[in-house]
Design a protein around this motif. Structure first.
Motif, PDB file in Angstrom:
ATOM      1  N   CYS A  72       0.817  -1.216   0.000  1.00  0.00           N
ATOM      2  CA  CYS A  72       0.000   0.000   0.000  1.00  0.00           C
ATOM      3  C   CYS A  72       0.855   1.272   0.000  1.00  0.00           C
ATOM      4  N   ILE A  73       2.166   1.154   0.161  1.00  0.00           N
ATOM      5  CA  ILE A  73       3.089   2.297   0.028  1.00  0.00           C
ATOM      6  C   ILE A  73       3.794   2.150  -1.317  1.00  0.00           C
ATOM      7  N   ASP A  74       3.594   3.111  -2.209  1.00  0.00           N
ATOM      8  CA  ASP A  74       4.144   2.971  -3.560  1.00  0.00           C
ATOM      9  C   ASP A  74       5.417   3.794  -3.752  1.00  0.00           C
ATOM     10  N   GLY A  75       5.978   3.708  -4.961  1.00  0.00           N
ATOM     11  CA  GLY A  75       7.239   4.374  -5.249  1.00  0.00           C
ATOM     12  C   GLY A  75       7.173   5.883  -5.169  1.00  0.00           C
ATOM     13  N   ASN A  76       6.035   6.457  -5.578  1.00  0.00           N
ATOM     14  CA  ASN A  76       5.904   7.912  -5.510  1.00  0.00           C
ATOM     15  C   ASN A  76       6.009   8.417  -4.071  1.00  0.00           C
ATOM     16  N   GLU A  77       5.363   7.690  -3.170  1.00  0.00           N
ATOM     17  CA  GLU A  77       5.403   8.103  -1.771  1.00  0.00           C
ATOM     18  C   GLU A  77       6.814   7.951  -1.203  1.00  0.00           C
ATOM     19  N   ILE A  78       7.501   6.884  -1.599  1.00  0.00           N
ATOM     20  CA  ILE A  78       8.873   6.675  -1.136  1.00  0.00           C
ATOM     21  C   ILE A  78       9.770   7.813  -1.611  1.00  0.00           C
ATOM     22  N   MET A  79       9.658   8.210  -2.876  1.00  0.00           N
ATOM     23  CA  MET A  79      10.485   9.307  -3.403  1.00  0.00           C
ATOM     24  C   MET A  79      10.195  10.615  -2.660  1.00  0.00           C
TER      25      MET A  79
ATOM     26  N   LYS B 289      11.220  -0.389  -2.634  1.00  0.00           N
ATOM     27  CA  LYS B 289       9.956  -0.975  -3.108  1.00  0.00           C
ATOM     28  C   LYS B 289      10.014  -2.504  -3.050  1.00  0.00           C
ATOM     29  N   GLN B 290      11.140  -3.077  -3.487  1.00  0.00           N
ATOM     30  CA  GLN B 290      11.273  -4.526  -3.514  1.00  0.00           C
ATOM     31  C   GLN B 290      11.268  -5.102  -2.101  1.00  0.00           C
ATOM     32  N   THR B 291      11.855  -4.359  -1.148  1.00  0.00           N
ATOM     33  CA  THR B 291      11.854  -4.810   0.248  1.00  0.00           C
ATOM     34  C   THR B 291      10.426  -4.955   0.757  1.00  0.00           C
ATOM     35  N   LEU B 292       9.594  -3.954   0.478  1.00  0.00           N
ATOM     36  CA  LEU B 292       8.196  -4.012   0.918  1.00  0.00           C
ATOM     37  C   LEU B 292       7.443  -5.134   0.194  1.00  0.00           C
ATOM     38  N   LYS B 293       7.671  -5.264  -1.127  1.00  0.00           N
ATOM     39  CA  LYS B 293       6.959  -6.295  -1.900  1.00  0.00           C
ATOM     40  C   LYS B 293       7.334  -7.695  -1.420  1.00  0.00           C
ATOM     41  N   ASP B 294       8.639  -7.938  -1.171  1.00  0.00           N
ATOM     42  CA  ASP B 294       9.082  -9.248  -0.691  1.00  0.00           C
ATOM     43  C   ASP B 294       8.437  -9.586   0.646  1.00  0.00           C
ATOM     44  N   ALA B 295       8.348  -8.583   1.517  1.00  0.00           N
ATOM     45  CA  ALA B 295       7.762  -8.824   2.843  1.00  0.00           C
ATOM     46  C   ALA B 295       6.298  -9.203   2.738  1.00  0.00           C
ATOM     47  N   VAL B 296       5.572  -8.551   1.802  1.00  0.00           N
ATOM     48  CA  VAL B 296       4.149  -8.864   1.629  1.00  0.00           C
ATOM     49  C   VAL B 296       3.976 -10.242   1.004  1.00  0.00           C
ATOM     50  N   LEU B 297       4.769 -10.523  -0.046  1.00  0.00           N
ATOM     51  CA  LEU B 297       4.642 -11.807  -0.727  1.00  0.00           C
ATOM     52  C   LEU B 297       4.994 -12.974   0.185  1.00  0.00           C
ATOM     53  N   ASP B 298       5.982 -12.769   1.053  1.00  0.00           N
ATOM     54  CA  ASP B 298       6.394 -13.830   1.980  1.00  0.00           C
ATOM     55  C   ASP B 298       5.521 -13.891   3.215  1.00  0.00           C
ATOM     56  N   ASN B 299       4.543 -12.975   3.294  1.00  0.00           N
ATOM     57  CA  ASN B 299       3.602 -12.951   4.421  1.00  0.00           C
ATOM     58  C   ASN B 299       4.302 -12.667   5.748  1.00  0.00           C
ATOM     59  N   ARG B 300       5.458 -11.968   5.670  1.00  0.00           N
ATOM     60  CA  ARG B 300       6.167 -11.609   6.896  1.00  0.00           C
ATOM     61  C   ARG B 300       5.576 -10.355   7.540  1.00  0.00           C
ATOM     62  N   VAL B 301       4.969  -9.529   6.711  1.00  0.00           N
ATOM     63  CA  VAL B 301       4.378  -8.277   7.191  1.00  0.00           C
ATOM     64  C   VAL B 301       3.002  -8.133   6.540  1.00  0.00           C
ATOM     65  N   PRO B 302       1.960  -7.820   7.287  1.00  0.00           N
ATOM     66  CA  PRO B 302       0.650  -7.603   6.665  1.00  0.00           C
ATOM     67  C   PRO B 302       0.693  -6.369   5.771  1.00  0.00           C
ATOM     68  N   ASN B 303      -0.109  -6.388   4.736  1.00  0.00           N
ATOM     69  CA  ASN B 303      -0.135  -5.262   3.796  1.00  0.00           C
ATOM     70  C   ASN B 303      -0.955  -4.115   4.395  1.00  0.00           C
ATOM     71  N   GLU B 304      -0.381  -3.571   5.462  1.00  0.00           N
ATOM     72  CA  GLU B 304      -1.020  -2.459   6.169  1.00  0.00           C
ATOM     73  C   GLU B 304       0.017  -1.355   6.349  1.00  0.00           C
ATOM     74  N   ARG B 305      -0.463  -0.120   6.407  1.00  0.00           N
ATOM     75  CA  ARG B 305       0.433   1.021   6.368  1.00  0.00           C
ATOM     76  C   ARG B 305       1.413   1.053   7.541  1.00  0.00           C
ATOM     77  N   GLU B 306       0.951   0.845   8.742  1.00  0.00           N
ATOM     78  CA  GLU B 306       1.808   1.025   9.919  1.00  0.00           C
ATOM     79  C   GLU B 306       2.985   0.045   9.938  1.00  0.00           C
ATOM     80  N   PRO B 307       2.749  -1.293   9.803  1.00  0.00           N
ATOM     81  CA  PRO B 307       3.898  -2.204   9.823  1.00  0.00           C
ATOM     82  C   PRO B 307       4.816  -2.029   8.603  1.00  0.00           C
TER      83      PRO B 307
END
Length: 474
Positions: free
Chosen positions: A419-426, A441-459
């Motif tokens: 839910c945090i995209d590249g524009n916001e990161i820049m 971006k890849q760090t966040l995507k890997d975490a979501v795909l691996d289910n290590r972090v829920p796809n929620e803004r705070e975590p």
């Protein structure tokens, strides 16, 4: 196939459109014949919508007369430069041409055309099975004119030329591809001397445009068993001139008594497997191209033997050049073929190990809407003669498909993009598009795909800040 007498042919042609053509020709006092594929397909008992009519005289005049008879609902199109005309009426299209003789120059397939007799017109036809004509004039309605015994070649399931095949193919080299295409479509054999002429004249294909070649290749691709056509193309030397990337796979190299499989014939087996599963032309192209990178990636390893590491990546990079040369579309269709070639090893790697949700999520994310076609390609790619190994792979693919279905039902696709995209990161770190943004971006995507972090803004924000500090950005 069904052999018909002239009386039976007259009954088959006893339709309003042919009777009207007959009346128009008789009124103008010219001989008129239905020719080519329509006649061939009558005997093969195949449906045909292509009606070609030869007039010994002006085909345009007969077409114009027919238009007058059919009234306002008919549409007449005249091509005066070519001496042809087309009449469209409801769902029927009829092409009219005057009988002609042709002569060719060596560097062009465009002939010099002169008025001719029916015999001249039949002489210029590509194959005996396409040179048959049936008279439409009322006094001879249904009479077959078959000077080259095309009816017997149909019966024997043979493709051969009416005249000297060297002249036929040299005059118009596209006929070589049509020869192989008809043999593939009809499941016929190419007569020996005709095939030898293909070998002798293969080099002439160089004067044919990529667009014309593409059209014939696509027709071969859409047959039930396109491997037949590609084997013939390889045997006569045409494939190396139009698709050298595929022809180069036809080799088995040995070292220390260890050889690899023939990737050309493997590719054709995969292509036929795909054709049994799908009529998608571009999925078939993906099957044809899926291993073209193996020639460039092949290496010998003293322990592992022959290896083809990254052949999928190399093959995907080869796709645009092939599509450009053959004038295939360079749009989303090409991107689709590239994506499937690039990803075709991924499901196999997954199926060779424990099938985890994480791996399937990543595959689903990367393949997107093409995931089902990718799975079809990969299942077709299992051609191992080891039945135990083959059965294990296919069973694991079944598990992969089940997991894909489960993930779709749970609407995981919506959740795969953080839910945090590249524009916001820049904006947060005052960056322009750069490698650091991609890493975050890849760090966040890997975490979501691996289910290590829920796809929620705070975590995700906490993970982002932690990674940014590691990179010296925060």
């Amino acid at each position: 196939m069904k052999i018909l007498t002239d009386e039976e042919l007259a009954q088959v042609l006893d339709k309003d459109i042919f009777r009207r053509i007959s009346t128009a020709a008789d009124k103008l006092g010219v001989d008129c014949y239905v020719v080519g594929g329509y006649v061939r397909d009558i005997f093969l008992e195949r449906p045909s919508n292509d009606i070609d009519v030869v007039v010994v005289g002006s085909g345009i005049s007969v077409a114009s007369e027919l238009k007058q008879m059919l009234g306002r609902k008919a549409r007449l199109t005249v091509f005066r430069n070519f001496g042809t005309a087309q009449v469209k009426f409801r769902d029927i299209e009829v092409e009219f041409v005057g009988a002609r003789r042709e002569s060719y120059s060596h560097d062009s397939r465009k002939p010099v055309v002169e008025d001719g007799t029916l015999e001249d017109d039949q002489n210029r036809r590509d194959f005996t099975i396409n040179a048959m004509a049936v008279c439409l004039n009322s006094d001879r309605f249904g009479e077959l004119v078959d000077p080259f015994d095309g009816i017997y070649d149909l019966e024997d399931r043979i493709i051969c030329t009416p005249l000297d095949p060297d002249v036929t193919f040299s005059d118009d080299p596209l006929r070589m591809l049509r020869c192989i295409r008809f043999a593939t479509q009809l499941n016929f054999h190419i007569e020996d001397e005709t095939f030898a002429a293909l070998e002798r004249n293969a080099h002439r294909i160089k004067i044919i445009s990529g667009e014309r070649i593409k059209d014939e290749l696509n027709k071969i691709m859409m047959t039930p068993t396109p491997s037949r056509g590609f084997v013939d193309l390889q045997r006569c030397g045409l494939l190396n001139l139009i698709l050298p990337e595929l022809a180069a796979l036809d080799i088995v190299e040995m070292r220390n008594n260890r050889g690899h499989k023939n990737n050309f014939y493997h590719t054709l087996e995969v292509l036929d497997n795909v054709c049994r599963r799908s009529d998608n032309l571009w999925l078939r192209w993906a099957a044809l191209m899926h291993d073209v990178g193996k020639t460039r990636s092949k290496r010998w390893d003293a322990v592992a033997g022959w290896t083809f590491h990254n052949h999928n990546i190399i093959g995907a990079k080869m796709v645009p050049a092939v599509f450009r040369r053959l004038m295939l579309p360079l749009d989303a269709k090409m991107k689709y073929v590239q994506r499937l070639v690039d990803l075709h090893m991924r499901p196999i790697v997954i199926a060779d190990e424990v099938v985890t949700d994480s791996a399937v999520r990543r595959l689903m994310s990367d393949a997107g809407d093409d995931i089902d076609d990718l799975m079809t390609l990969c299942e077709a790619d299992i051609t191992s003669k080891n039945e135990v190994r083959k059965k294990r792979f296919l069973e694991n693919f079944r598990v992969v498909r089940e997991k894909l279905t489960d993930l779709k039902e749970k609407d995981y696709k919506r959740l795969l993009q953080p839910c945090i995209d590249g524009n916001e990161i820049m904006e947060m770190f005052h960056l322009r598009p750069c490698r650091e943004v991609g890493t975050l971006k890849q760090t966040l995507k890997d975490a979501v795909l691996d289910n290590r972090v829920p796809n929620e803004r705070e975590p995700l924000m906490a993970l982002l800040m932690e990674k940014a500090r590691e990179m010296g950005l925060a």
